[in-house]
Structures are given as C-alpha cells and as structure tokens.
Design a protein around this motif. Structure first.
Motif, PDB file in Angstrom:
ATOM      1  N   ALA A  36     -23.579  -8.752  -1.046  1.00 37.60           N
ATOM      2  CA  ALA A  36     -23.889  -7.260  -1.393  1.00 37.60           C
ATOM      3  C   ALA A  36     -25.693  -6.507  -1.408  1.00 37.60           C
ATOM      4  CB  ALA A  36     -23.715  -6.897  -2.582  1.00 37.60           C
ATOM      5  N   ASP A  37     -26.448  -7.416  -1.406  1.00 36.24           N
ATOM      6  CA  ASP A  37     -27.719  -6.982  -1.521  1.00 36.24           C
ATOM      7  C   ASP A  37     -28.090  -6.697  -0.185  1.00 36.24           C
ATOM      8  OD1 ASP A  37     -27.922  -7.024  -4.250  1.00 36.24           O
ATOM      9  OD2 ASP A  37     -28.490  -9.413  -4.278  1.00 36.24           O
ATOM     10  N   ALA A  38     -28.318  -7.568   0.956  1.00 38.55           N
ATOM     11  CA  ALA A  38     -27.829  -7.261   1.982  1.00 38.55           C
ATOM     12  C   ALA A  38     -28.216  -6.121   2.494  1.00 38.55           C
ATOM     13  CB  ALA A  38     -28.463  -8.916   2.622  1.00 38.55           C
ATOM     14  N   ALA A  39     -26.934  -5.750   2.178  1.00 36.92           N
ATOM     15  CA  ALA A  39     -25.738  -5.099   3.194  1.00 36.92           C
ATOM     16  C   ALA A  39     -25.994  -3.411   3.481  1.00 36.92           C
ATOM     17  CB  ALA A  39     -25.086  -4.511   2.533  1.00 36.92           C
ATOM     18  N   PRO A  40     -27.198  -2.987   2.095  1.00 35.02           N
ATOM     19  CA  PRO A  40     -27.673  -1.466   2.942  1.00 35.02           C
ATOM     20  C   PRO A  40     -29.384  -1.533   4.138  1.00 35.02           C
ATOM     21  CG  PRO A  40     -27.216  -2.004   0.450  1.00 35.02           C
ATOM     22  CD  PRO A  40     -27.067  -2.795   0.913  1.00 35.02           C
ATOM     23  N   SER A  41     -29.408  -3.011   3.932  1.00 32.56           N
ATOM     24  CA  SER A  41     -30.942  -2.939   4.561  1.00 32.56           C
ATOM     25  C   SER A  41     -30.490  -2.638   6.254  1.00 32.56           C
ATOM     26  CB  SER A  41     -31.927  -4.234   4.110  1.00 32.56           C
ATOM     27  OG  SER A  41     -30.578  -5.395   4.498  1.00 32.56           O
ATOM     28  N   LEU A  42     -29.322  -3.780   6.295  1.00 30.35           N
ATOM     29  CA  LEU A  42     -28.430  -3.443   7.684  1.00 30.35           C
ATOM     30  C   LEU A  42     -27.540  -1.981   7.949  1.00 30.35           C
ATOM     31  CD1 LEU A  42     -27.475  -7.205   7.151  1.00 30.35           C
ATOM     32  CD2 LEU A  42     -28.842  -6.737   8.697  1.00 30.35           C
ATOM     33  N   ALA A  43     -28.003  -1.301   7.733  1.00 32.64           N
ATOM     34  CA  ALA A  43     -26.908  -0.315   7.596  1.00 32.64           C
ATOM     35  C   ALA A  43     -27.050   0.393   9.149  1.00 32.64           C
ATOM     36  CB  ALA A  43     -26.586   0.874   6.756  1.00 32.64           C
ATOM     37  N   THR A  44     -28.677   0.419   9.666  1.00 33.29           N
ATOM     38  CA  THR A  44     -28.977   0.795  10.439  1.00 33.29           C
ATOM     39  C   THR A  44     -29.652  -0.109  12.171  1.00 33.29           C
ATOM     40  OG1 THR A  44     -31.030   0.798   9.848  1.00 33.29           O
ATOM     41  CG2 THR A  44     -29.581   3.448   9.729  1.00 33.29           C
ATOM     42  N   SER A  45     -28.407  -1.408  11.721  1.00 32.96           N
ATOM     43  CA  SER A  45     -29.283  -2.102  12.887  1.00 32.96           C
ATOM     44  C   SER A  45     -27.929  -2.608  13.467  1.00 32.96           C
ATOM     45  CB  SER A  45     -30.121  -3.347  12.297  1.00 32.96           C
ATOM     46  OG  SER A  45     -30.398  -4.236  13.174  1.00 32.96           O
ATOM     47  N   PRO A  46     -27.604  -3.372  14.707  1.00 30.70           N
ATOM     48  CA  PRO A  46     -26.942  -3.724  15.581  1.00 30.70           C
ATOM     49  C   PRO A  46     -26.624  -4.875  14.954  1.00 30.70           C
ATOM     50  CG  PRO A  46     -28.032  -1.853  17.205  1.00 30.70           C
ATOM     51  CD  PRO A  46     -29.471  -2.057  15.724  1.00 30.70           C
ATOM     52  N   THR A  47     -25.610  -5.689  14.446  1.00 30.64           N
ATOM     53  CA  THR A  47     -25.563  -6.596  13.527  1.00 30.64           C
ATOM     54  C   THR A  47     -24.550  -7.904  13.847  1.00 30.64           C
ATOM     55  OG1 THR A  47     -26.322  -5.410  11.391  1.00 30.64           O
ATOM     56  CG2 THR A  47     -25.420  -7.330  11.062  1.00 30.64           C
ATOM     57  N   ALA A  48     -24.610  -8.453  13.626  1.00 30.77           N
ATOM     58  CA  ALA A  48     -23.126 -10.199  14.506  1.00 30.77           C
ATOM     59  C   ALA A  48     -23.460 -10.520  13.086  1.00 30.77           C
ATOM     60  CB  ALA A  48     -23.765 -10.821  15.583  1.00 30.77           C
ATOM     61  N   ILE A  49     -21.839 -11.042  12.521  1.00 32.45           N
ATOM     62  CA  ILE A  49     -21.644 -11.702  12.195  1.00 32.45           C
ATOM     63  C   ILE A  49     -21.388 -12.879  12.130  1.00 32.45           C
ATOM     64  CG2 ILE A  49     -20.119 -12.023  10.073  1.00 32.45           C
ATOM     65  CD1 ILE A  49     -20.030  -8.845  10.174  1.00 32.45           C
TER      66      ILE A  49
ATOM     67  N   ARG B 267     -30.836 -14.036   9.330  1.00 31.45           N
ATOM     68  CA  ARG B 267     -30.499 -14.265   7.762  1.00 31.45           C
ATOM     69  C   ARG B 267     -29.507 -14.807   7.998  1.00 31.45           C
ATOM     70  NH1 ARG B 267     -31.273  -7.957   6.437  1.00 31.45           N
ATOM     71  NH2 ARG B 267     -31.829  -8.876   4.183  1.00 31.45           N
ATOM     72  N   ILE B 268     -28.887 -15.722   6.409  1.00 25.48           N
ATOM     73  CA  ILE B 268     -27.594 -16.599   5.702  1.00 25.48           C
ATOM     74  C   ILE B 268     -27.872 -15.587   4.493  1.00 25.48           C
ATOM     75  CG2 ILE B 268     -26.759 -18.634   5.359  1.00 25.48           C
ATOM     76  CD1 ILE B 268     -27.494 -18.090   7.959  1.00 25.48           C
ATOM     77  N   LEU B 269     -26.288 -15.466   4.397  1.00 23.98           N
ATOM     78  CA  LEU B 269     -25.436 -14.320   3.350  1.00 23.98           C
ATOM     79  C   LEU B 269     -24.637 -15.686   3.087  1.00 23.98           C
ATOM     80  CD1 LEU B 269     -25.510 -10.795   5.061  1.00 23.98           C
ATOM     81  CD2 LEU B 269     -27.444 -12.120   3.553  1.00 23.98           C
ATOM     82  N   ARG B 270     -24.525 -15.150   1.448  1.00 29.28           N
ATOM     83  CA  ARG B 270     -23.334 -15.783   0.800  1.00 29.28           C
ATOM     84  C   ARG B 270     -22.522 -14.501   0.729  1.00 29.28           C
ATOM     85  NH1 ARG B 270     -28.280 -16.228  -2.741  1.00 29.28           N
ATOM     86  NH2 ARG B 270     -27.928 -15.380  -4.829  1.00 29.28           N
ATOM     87  N   ILE B 271     -21.624 -14.360   0.104  1.00 30.37           N
ATOM     88  CA  ILE B 271     -21.027 -13.826  -1.086  1.00 30.37           C
ATOM     89  C   ILE B 271     -20.550 -14.092  -1.711  1.00 30.37           C
ATOM     90  CG2 ILE B 271     -18.344 -12.190  -0.711  1.00 30.37           C
ATOM     91  CD1 ILE B 271     -18.163 -13.229   2.498  1.00 30.37           C
ATOM     92  N   ASP B 272     -20.283 -13.890  -3.360  1.00 30.66           N
ATOM     93  CA  ASP B 272     -20.480 -14.949  -4.561  1.00 30.66           C
ATOM     94  C   ASP B 272     -19.021 -14.399  -4.563  1.00 30.66           C
ATOM     95  OD1 ASP B 272     -22.880 -15.423  -4.600  1.00 30.66           O
ATOM     96  OD2 ASP B 272     -24.136 -13.340  -5.737  1.00 30.66           O
ATOM     97  N   ALA B 273     -18.888 -15.473  -5.903  1.00 34.82           N
ATOM     98  CA  ALA B 273     -17.914 -15.161  -6.740  1.00 34.82           C
ATOM     99  C   ALA B 273     -17.836 -14.893  -8.052  1.00 34.82           C
ATOM    100  CB  ALA B 273     -16.677 -16.445  -6.743  1.00 34.82           C
ATOM    101  N   ALA B 274     -16.999 -14.108  -8.367  1.00 37.81           N
ATOM    102  CA  ALA B 274     -16.978 -14.119  -9.935  1.00 37.81           C
ATOM    103  C   ALA B 274     -17.346 -14.541 -10.622  1.00 37.81           C
ATOM    104  CB  ALA B 274     -15.529 -13.154 -10.709  1.00 37.81           C
ATOM    105  N   GLY B 275     -16.845 -16.286 -10.673  1.00 40.18           N
ATOM    106  CA  GLY B 275     -16.646 -16.817 -11.654  1.00 40.18           C
ATOM    107  C   GLY B 275     -17.682 -18.269 -10.940  1.00 40.18           C
TER     108      GLY B 275
ATOM    109  N   ILE C  28     -24.456 -20.503   0.642  1.00 43.21           N
ATOM    110  CA  ILE C  28     -24.595 -21.454  -0.301  1.00 43.21           C
ATOM    111  C   ILE C  28     -26.656 -20.452   0.549  1.00 43.21           C
ATOM    112  CG2 ILE C  28     -24.495 -23.532  -0.984  1.00 43.21           C
ATOM    113  CD1 ILE C  28     -26.359 -24.753   1.355  1.00 43.21           C
ATOM    114  N   GLY C  29     -25.920 -19.397   1.117  1.00 40.70           N
ATOM    115  CA  GLY C  29     -27.532 -18.733   1.586  1.00 40.70           C
ATOM    116  C   GLY C  29     -28.186 -18.027   0.992  1.00 40.70           C
ATOM    117  N   GLU C  30     -29.116 -17.165   1.395  1.00 45.54           N
ATOM    118  CA  GLU C  30     -30.846 -17.374   0.428  1.00 45.54           C
ATOM    119  C   GLU C  30     -30.518 -15.750   0.262  1.00 45.54           C
ATOM    120  OE1 GLU C  30     -30.231 -17.703   3.849  1.00 45.54           O
ATOM    121  OE2 GLU C  30     -32.623 -19.569   4.163  1.00 45.54           O
ATOM    122  N   GLU C  31     -29.264 -14.886   0.299  1.00 44.89           N
ATOM    123  CA  GLU C  31     -29.223 -14.031   0.335  1.00 44.89           C
ATOM    124  C   GLU C  31     -27.361 -12.863   0.054  1.00 44.89           C
ATOM    125  OE1 GLU C  31     -32.138 -10.660   2.427  1.00 44.89           O
ATOM    126  OE2 GLU C  31     -31.905 -11.959   3.631  1.00 44.89           O
ATOM    127  N   THR C  32     -27.508 -12.309  -0.828  1.00 44.37           N
ATOM    128  CA  THR C  32     -26.056 -11.962  -1.261  1.00 44.37           C
ATOM    129  C   THR C  32     -25.474 -11.151  -0.009  1.00 44.37           C
ATOM    130  OG1 THR C  32     -26.366 -10.235  -2.979  1.00 44.37           O
ATOM    131  CG2 THR C  32     -26.552 -12.161  -3.755  1.00 44.37           C
TER     132      THR C  32
END
Length: 260
Positions: free
Chosen positions: A198-211, A230-238, A192-196
């Motif tokens: 896929a949408d957030a990944a480009p903005s994190l490409a140059t930042s040290p990141t911990a998943i 940031r809290i992210l979600r992985i969207d399902a197709a269905g 139930i993350g606020e962002e997906t």
C-alpha cells in the motif's frame, strides 16, 4: 562436414518436440474461447450433442467440424477427474513471441507478473485471469518448474489463456535482468518485505513494473530475490493470516494498476 555442438543439437530437438506437442483443452468456456482465437492452431474438436448446442455458432464460425460423441464414451484423452462439460479441443500451445517484444515499454507504464516456480495449474490459471482483469501486459514463468499450458490451467483461467500472454522463458533470472535493462522496476512480494504494498504503490504508478511471486512455501529463490529492486509485503489485518499466490497476485495487480 563439421558436427554441430551437442547443445545446438539438443536445442533443435527440443524445438522439434515443441512443434509436435499438443494440449487438450476442456470445458465450455475454455473451448469456446479457443475456437474464437485466430492465434490457435486447432486440431480436433470432440463434443456431446448437448455441448454442441450450448456452443452454438462458435463451432461453425471456427471452421471446425466437431465429432459428436456419446457422453458415456467420451473419447478425448483427459484425466478422469476433468470436468469437461462434454467439450474438448486438441490444440497446439500458443506462441506469444519474444520477451523483449512483449515487454517493451510504451503506452503508459506496463505491468508484468513473473512467477518463480509456481507449478500448480489452478494458481497459474487464476493469476492469468487476474492479469487480464487488471490489464497486465503478460505473465512470465520459467519453461521448467512452472505450470505448463494444460486443460486444467485453461479451465481455471476461464478463457484468459487465449487473450492474456503466458510466456515461458529459458531462465527467469536472465529475463529479470533483461527487464531491468528495459527500465522495469522489479518488485518481489514476501511476507517479511521491507515496505508495504500500500505504501509503495503510489511511487510505482508511472514506472514499468514487474511483480515477482514465488511458490507457496519456498517463496522467492535466492537469485530471484537478489534481482528485485524492492521487496514488498501485503499486511494482514490481524496477527495471523496469509494469502495464497493467486490471491496475492490479484491484490498486487489491483494495488499497482491504480493510476496507471
């Protein structure tokens, strides 16, 4: 003479107990990679004749002498269900050093994986394997309430345990605060993350990141979640469907490794 505080005595006892701890690795892949790892303190190698033949030069090159045993009386103290393939190796756990040294930014934008109460060794082993494939700097978990270094974890990791740092820390929240101080963006995964992702990944490409991933079911603990930037979600197709923690880690590592 002044007596040491109880917490100091307990810490010293834990350190001595850790130095005596050993792990039995099993399976041809796990044993072969441990034999080739110069960081491993190796103690005892038990093989069937068939396993010794399949390992080939890996045994003499390691400097070890194997005990060749009858497969019907395999003497290594493994769980009855362990698929050992005739190969078992007693070792001491790996020492990956300090969090600050492993995580220090440099050489691009490093990726880390943090596990919050992921206790299943098969999930942890699969995450180590994905972390190696996608170039994560390290996998970090709390010393308690996480999957310890075991033969089952090593077999699932298929050799990645020998090369991919798996650092267990005293307190995950404290480790997250240290990483934030080093400039890491802490990214929690939640359905139930606020962002997906896929949408957030480009903005994190140059930042040290911990998943940051929580256990299946309970998810992220309250403090862990509060320390994430940031809290992210992985969207399902269905409408239905979810990933287990090791699959979610692989998807997140793939998405966030792009462009790094």
């Amino acid at each position: 003479m002044t007596e040491k505080p109880k917490w100091v005595v307990a810490k010293e006892q834990a350190r001595r107990a850790g130095a005596r701890e050993t792990v039995w690795l099993f399976g041809l892949h796990a044993v072969r990679d441990a034999l080739a790892n110069p960081m491993r303190d190796r103690l005892r190698l038990v093989l069937t004749k068939n396993a010794a033949d399949r390992l080939g030069a890996a045994v003499p090159e390691s400097g070890m002498t194997a005990e060749i045993v009858d497969p019907r009386k395999f003497p290594a103290p493994l769980d009855p269900g362990s698929v050992h393939q005739g190969a078992a190796l007693e070792v001491r756990p790996l020492d990956w050093g300090r969090l600050e040294d492993l995580a220090r930014p440099g050489g691009g934008a490093p990726l880390l994986v943090l596990l919050d109460r992921v206790t299943d060794p098969h999930n942890a082993g699969a995450i180590l394997r994905s972390a190696e494939v996608f170039g994560a700097r390290a996998v970090i978990a709390p010393a308690r309430h996480s999957a310890p270094e075991t033969g089952a974890l090593a077999k699932t990791a298929s050799g990645a345990l020998e090369r991919q740092p798996y650092l267990r820390v005293g307190n995950l929240g404290d480790a997250m605060e240290k990483l934030a101080g080093l400039g890491y963006t802490l990214v929690g995964l939640d359905g139930i993350g606020e962002e997906t992702l896929a949408d957030a990944a480009p903005s994190l490409a140059t930042s040290p990141t911990a998943i940051v991933l929580g256990a299946e079911g309970p998810g992220l603990r309250e403090r862990t979640r509060s320390l994430c930037h940031r809290i992210l979600r992985i969207d399902a197709a269905g409408s239905f469907g979810s990933l287990n923690v090791s699959n979610a880690a692989a998807v997140a590592l793939f998405a966030l490794s792009t462009g790094r």
